[in-house]
Scaffold this active site. Sequence first.
Site, PDB file in Angstrom:
ATOM      1  CE  LYS A  95      -4.430   1.070   0.328  1.00  0.00           C
ATOM      2  NZ  LYS A  95      -5.568   0.275  -0.177  1.00  0.00           N
ATOM      3  CG  ASN A 131     -17.885   2.506  -8.262  1.00  0.00           C
ATOM      4  OD1 ASN A 131     -17.379   1.515  -7.770  1.00  0.00           O
ATOM      5  ND2 ASN A 131     -17.965   2.673  -9.574  1.00  0.00           N
TER       6      ASN A 131
HETATM    7  P1  NAD Z   1     -18.901   6.711  -3.369  1.00  0.00           P
HETATM    8  O1  NAD Z   1     -18.355   7.991  -2.862  1.00  0.00           O
HETATM    9  O2  NAD Z   1     -19.007   6.482  -4.831  1.00  0.00           O
HETATM   10  O3  NAD Z   1     -20.375   6.510  -2.740  1.00  0.00           O
HETATM   11  C1  NAD Z   1     -20.659   6.582  -1.386  1.00  0.00           C
HETATM   12  C2  NAD Z   1     -22.175   6.642  -1.217  1.00  0.00           C
HETATM   13  O4  NAD Z   1     -22.477   6.583   0.177  1.00  0.00           O
HETATM   14  C3  NAD Z   1     -22.820   7.927  -1.727  1.00  0.00           C
HETATM   15  O5  NAD Z   1     -24.065   7.634  -2.336  1.00  0.00           O
HETATM   16  C4  NAD Z   1     -23.049   8.746  -0.462  1.00  0.00           C
HETATM   17  O6  NAD Z   1     -24.130   9.644  -0.574  1.00  0.00           O
HETATM   18  C5  NAD Z   1     -23.367   7.647   0.514  1.00  0.00           C
HETATM   19  N1  NAD Z   1     -23.159   8.018   1.914  1.00  0.00           N
HETATM   20  C6  NAD Z   1     -22.166   8.766   2.464  1.00  0.00           C
HETATM   21  N2  NAD Z   1     -22.354   8.883   3.790  1.00  0.00           N
HETATM   22  C7  NAD Z   1     -23.479   8.198   4.080  1.00  0.00           C
HETATM   23  C8  NAD Z   1     -24.196   7.957   5.259  1.00  0.00           C
HETATM   24  N3  NAD Z   1     -23.784   8.447   6.429  1.00  0.00           N
HETATM   25  N4  NAD Z   1     -25.299   7.195   5.194  1.00  0.00           N
HETATM   26  C9  NAD Z   1     -25.725   6.694   4.016  1.00  0.00           C
HETATM   27  N5  NAD Z   1     -25.104   6.895   2.857  1.00  0.00           N
HETATM   28  C10 NAD Z   1     -23.996   7.640   2.880  1.00  0.00           C
HETATM   29  O7  NAD Z   1     -18.049   5.563  -2.678  1.00  0.00           O
HETATM   30  P2  NAD Z   1     -17.862   4.043  -3.156  1.00  0.00           P
HETATM   31  O8  NAD Z   1     -16.670   3.956  -4.007  1.00  0.00           O
HETATM   32  O9  NAD Z   1     -19.162   3.501  -3.620  1.00  0.00           O
HETATM   33  O10 NAD Z   1     -17.470   3.365  -1.749  1.00  0.00           O
HETATM   34  C11 NAD Z   1     -18.447   3.033  -0.785  1.00  0.00           C
HETATM   35  C12 NAD Z   1     -17.831   2.067   0.216  1.00  0.00           C
HETATM   36  O11 NAD Z   1     -17.366   0.923  -0.488  1.00  0.00           O
HETATM   37  C13 NAD Z   1     -16.632   2.588   0.990  1.00  0.00           C
HETATM   38  O12 NAD Z   1     -16.637   2.002   2.269  1.00  0.00           O
HETATM   39  C14 NAD Z   1     -15.454   2.060   0.208  1.00  0.00           C
HETATM   40  O13 NAD Z   1     -14.296   1.927   1.009  1.00  0.00           O
HETATM   41  C15 NAD Z   1     -15.996   0.718  -0.192  1.00  0.00           C
HETATM   42  N6  NAD Z   1     -15.263   0.160  -1.344  1.00  0.00           N
HETATM   43  C16 NAD Z   1     -15.393   0.720  -2.585  1.00  0.00           C
HETATM   44  C17 NAD Z   1     -14.662   0.191  -3.632  1.00  0.00           C
HETATM   45  C18 NAD Z   1     -14.782   0.760  -5.020  1.00  0.00           C
HETATM   46  O14 NAD Z   1     -14.084   0.251  -5.910  1.00  0.00           O
HETATM   47  N7  NAD Z   1     -15.638   1.733  -5.266  1.00  0.00           N
HETATM   48  C19 NAD Z   1     -13.811  -0.907  -3.422  1.00  0.00           C
HETATM   49  C20 NAD Z   1     -13.719  -1.475  -2.157  1.00  0.00           C
HETATM   50  C21 NAD Z   1     -14.453  -0.914  -1.122  1.00  0.00           C
END
Ligand code: NAD
Length: 423
Positions: A108, A223
């Site tokens: 990382k 996402n």
């Molecule tokens: P993103 O920023 O695209 O979306 C986050 C979503 O969560 C948004 O719709 C936002 O409005 C909502 N949100 C934020 N705070 C909130 C709350 N308190 N209550 C309800 N909804 C809330 O982020 P993402 O990439 O979709 O990531 C979301 C989670 O998935 C994170 O924990 C991230 O670490 C994990 N993750 C994502 C990926 C990836 O490739 N996108 C990979 C591994 C893990």
Amino acid sequence: MAQDSTRLLVEAEKILRRAVIDLLGYDEDTFEALRHPERVIQVKIPVRMDNGKVKVFIGWRSEHNSALGPYKGGIRYHPETTKEEVIALSMMMTWKNALAGLPYGGGKGGVRVDPHALSPRELEELSRGFIRGIYKYIGPDKDIPAPDVYTNPQIMAWMMDEYYRLTGDNAFAMITGKPKILGGMETRIIATGFGTAVAARETAKRLWGGIEGKKVAVQGYGNAGYYAAKFLHEMGAIIVAVSDSKGGIYSSKGLNPDEVLEVKKKTGSVINYDKAEKKITNEELLELDVDVLVPAAIEDVITEENMDKIKAKLIVEAANGPTTAEADVYLSTKKGVVIVPDILANAGGVIMSHIEWMNNRMGGYISEEEAKRRLEQKMAENVAAVWDFWHKELDPKKHTMRDAAYALAVKRVIEAMKLRGWL
Ligand code: NAD
């Protein structure tokens, strides 16, 4: 944050200790052999800012374990990143990659910077400077970075180009998450959410014979959440509720994920979707009477406070760390809820990174359709491996599916270390 990141390292070591000693029965020496990163590189990055002054930034690359292959893991840009945080995350990548069945160790990177305060030119300077600091230690067979918090395909392109300037190797496979024209995969955008949907479907098959007709609630519509909802809908599940940071919506007959996304894009939130039966809060969404709950927003949403009110029988963690340790044990062992842990359920991104790396090494052979098919197959295999380990090597009444995932991952790394003569 410095305290938080030390806490993260303590937590990571606790998880490792439980897997090595409590679940697998190895000794303290084995724990010590797995605990420390193999190498941590600290880089000082001077950047000439647009105002003419030089500003110095500090970054790290932690290479935790290479028993299974070259180190692999993202690079984050964050104003509060610390060395301890980067080390802890590199350790977690060792287990994530091992569990995903990839030929990678764990690494990382992180730079302590607020990237939003930099101009594009300053950001490019910083990204090239970081690579100048670590280029001797990275490469397609050594250590392969990728995007993470606040880094993106453009930054990966600058990093790849800087590596080319320094080494003369125009090596697409030295980094993943690149723009498509530089060897990236478009399928990356769906990878995490699609992978989570496949993990949900594969677990549902084992619990109920299938996901068709099952009621699903998804917290978070970014996402990960949107693509999880979209593909679960395609698989025949009924998406009864979704939410974002402004709140949620509910419809007993089911929501159309694409229509909801259109509304979110136009108005800024899913709550403005007027075909829903009613609006709900994020707390209410978690406590709905559904079959499957997909937390896809933030950490620590399923806790000691609300664990008694959770009605879902299957929780699939798209987000990182949405369930606290207490809630995980209580729900799994006292209420019989199956919790597919984040390390397994959200590994779609790194699996797609591996497909990109393979594709680069083969000179661009794999189509986007083929990439999606491979991801689906890998996720299904991984769920099967953890499920079988959980039921055959551990006791599902006493141990959580998370226990099984970490124990299996750590066991694979120990096996590789033994064969190499490191243990
Ligand atoms: P993103 O920023 O695209 O979306 C986050 C979503 O969560 C948004 O719709 C936002 O409005 C909502 N949100 C934020 N705070 C909130 C709350 N308190 N209550 C309800 N909804 C809330 O982020 P993402 O990439 O979709 O990531 C979301 C989670 O998935 C994170 O924990 C991230 O670490 C994990 N993750 C994502 C990926 C990836 O490739 N996108 C990979 C591994 C893990």
